[in-house]
Scaffold this motif. Sequence first.
Motif, PDB file in Angstrom:
ATOM      1  N   THR A   1      -4.120  -3.609   4.533  1.00  0.00           N
ATOM      2  CA  THR A   1      -4.231  -3.767   5.980  1.00  0.00           C
ATOM      3  C   THR A   1      -3.380  -2.677   6.652  1.00  0.00           C
ATOM      4  O   THR A   1      -2.542  -2.064   5.999  1.00  0.00           O
ATOM      5  N   PRO A   2      -3.621  -2.422   7.941  1.00  0.00           N
ATOM      6  CA  PRO A   2      -2.903  -1.340   8.628  1.00  0.00           C
ATOM      7  C   PRO A   2      -1.397  -1.490   8.465  1.00  0.00           C
ATOM      8  O   PRO A   2      -0.882  -2.602   8.463  1.00  0.00           O
ATOM      9  N   GLY A   3      -0.720  -0.370   8.316  1.00  0.00           N
ATOM     10  CA  GLY A   3       0.731  -0.396   8.176  1.00  0.00           C
ATOM     11  C   GLY A   3       1.194  -0.412   6.730  1.00  0.00           C
ATOM     12  O   GLY A   3       2.387  -0.356   6.463  1.00  0.00           O
ATOM     13  N   THR A   4       0.252  -0.489   5.796  1.00  0.00           N
ATOM     14  CA  THR A   4       0.637  -0.446   4.383  1.00  0.00           C
ATOM     15  C   THR A   4       1.333   0.873   4.079  1.00  0.00           C
ATOM     16  O   THR A   4       0.841   1.930   4.470  1.00  0.00           O
ATOM     17  N   ARG A   5       2.465   0.798   3.396  1.00  0.00           N
ATOM     18  CA  ARG A   5       3.191   2.020   3.089  1.00  0.00           C
ATOM     19  C   ARG A   5       2.566   2.745   1.916  1.00  0.00           C
ATOM     20  O   ARG A   5       1.967   2.156   1.042  1.00  0.00           O
ATOM     21  N   ARG A   6       2.792   4.064   1.927  1.00  0.00           N
ATOM     22  CA  ARG A   6       2.239   4.940   0.916  1.00  0.00           C
ATOM     23  C   ARG A   6       2.576   4.497  -0.501  1.00  0.00           C
ATOM     24  O   ARG A   6       1.706   4.390  -1.365  1.00  0.00           O
ATOM     25  N   ASP A   7       3.855   4.216  -0.746  1.00  0.00           N
ATOM     26  CA  ASP A   7       4.257   3.875  -2.121  1.00  0.00           C
ATOM     27  C   ASP A   7       3.693   2.531  -2.559  1.00  0.00           C
ATOM     28  O   ASP A   7       3.343   2.343  -3.719  1.00  0.00           O
ATOM     29  N   VAL A   8       3.581   1.614  -1.580  1.00  0.00           N
ATOM     30  CA  VAL A   8       3.007   0.298  -1.899  1.00  0.00           C
ATOM     31  C   VAL A   8       1.540   0.457  -2.292  1.00  0.00           C
ATOM     32  O   VAL A   8       1.078  -0.066  -3.311  1.00  0.00           O
ATOM     33  N   LEU A   9       0.814   1.233  -1.473  1.00  0.00           N
ATOM     34  CA  LEU A   9      -0.605   1.465  -1.736  1.00  0.00           C
ATOM     35  C   LEU A   9      -0.812   2.135  -3.094  1.00  0.00           C
ATOM     36  O   LEU A   9      -1.618   1.697  -3.909  1.00  0.00           O
ATOM     37  N   LEU A  10      -0.019   3.186  -3.324  1.00  0.00           N
ATOM     38  CA  LEU A  10      -0.191   3.931  -4.576  1.00  0.00           C
ATOM     39  C   LEU A  10       0.119   3.087  -5.802  1.00  0.00           C
ATOM     40  O   LEU A  10      -0.633   3.095  -6.779  1.00  0.00           O
TER      41      LEU A  10
END
Lengths: 327, 131
Positions: B115-124
Amino acid sequence: MTDRESIENIIVNIRKGNKWFASKLMSMVEDGAYESEECLRILRSTPGQAHIIGVTGWPGVGKSTLISRIARFFLDKDKQVGIIAVDPTSPISGGSLLGDRERMREIDGDERLFIRSMATRGHAGGIAANANAFVRIMEAMGKDVIIIETVGVGQDQVSVCYVADTVVMTVIPGMGDYLQALKAGIMEVGDVFAVNKADKKGVDEVVMDLRMIIGMSIRQNDWNPPIVKTVAVKGIGIDELMARIERHREHIAQCGKLFSKRITAVKLEIMEALEARFFRLLNEKIDFEEKLEGYAQQVLEGKTDRHTLLESIFRETGIVQQERSDR
Amino acid sequence: MKAAKKKRVILAKVGLDGHDNGIRIVSKWLMDGGYEVIYAGLYNTPERIIQMTIEENADAIGVSFLSGEHLFYAGKFKSLLGQKDMGHVKLIMGGVITPEDVEALKGLGVDAVFTPGTRRDVLLSKIDSIM
Ligand SMILES: Nc1nc2c(ncn2[C@@H]2O[C@H](COP(=O)(O)OP(=O)(O)O)[C@@H](O)[C@H]2O)c(=O)[nH]1
Ligand SMILES: [Mg+2]
């Protein structure tokens, strides 16, 4: 593991035009799977007839847009078309952003078309070899025309041009000074010149610059590279461009250049394979990449020289048994 | 320098929603994370994305939505992947999605939802973990 039976299965399905099998074999090639070699050998034993067109030029000149027009031209004649779109791999992350396909949305989805995006994956990947393998796979699928998009800048991407029968060098208005500086570099690879974005100011200037550069260079086989103005976004100039491209193919078929071009491409492949194999061997035997930093320091600090270093690496890996005594 | 297996991801917007900022940013993140990203842009149909997935031999499909059609499309993608025997292809979705819908999507077999606001490291790290 892929055994004999599944190799045959792959071949049969690719020859039927099956996209899944073709696509999987392409990935096997890219990932360096040994089984892909035998598949390629079998595919090559039946020579193909496809016309291989390279489209090259700086990012943003309109290559992808132009390719989608070229593909449309052939699809309208009910030809089978393959497209290989090459983009660079980031040397830092090893990742890549392959965005050419987005520009081909007008043709994407056609059953007779197969588009494959390809990242360069650093030099040991064998970029020309992989492109040539993809071409052979598409040819075996029954593609009549295979178009390769590549930026054509830098050693690896220029080498992709040698895989093509006809290279369309794409330039745009305003590039004149830059072309002047390049001269020989572009003449070597361009068989047909497309001056794209001919809807912009400065078309005649860039055509004049090109004429001059072409006029100064020595060409083999009596082929005088034609210059065609195009507006890829509107489809203007495409018929003329296609006439020139097809004329070039006839020309090289007649003068025997077609065969020598194919040989050149395979020579490159062998060189690349050798290089890749060599690196792998060095890494397996002596962890070469791990040690490279240390080697560099020694040479930098004058503790050894490059020649002595190579001799010791070769001896350590067993590539050279012992110091040569015949000198 | 040996030829390593690279993970390939198709990123696309599906349907009529014309906002591609989010997916462009994610493309860059994934590229920096070592993925080969095939950027398919706007206005795609699920059928076309599936065709692309075959041609590109992609390991995952990432699609994002603004317009609230995520449940419909998740079902559509899942059934197409099933029909074509492509169960190994991961499905990643992004967009303005309520927590309940996130659960519903996971129930439909979507492998990751952002969802919007997801951080880069979390997503990766999430994507690394499912691939
Ligand atoms: N004005 C104009 N723009 C063009 C033309 N052909 C392509 N473009 C635009 O140039 C940009 C880059 O095109 P693209 O095909 O992606 O270039 P590539 O990077 O060489 O593949 C896009 O915005 C195209 O719409 C043309 O003939 N005229
Ligand atoms: Mg392009």
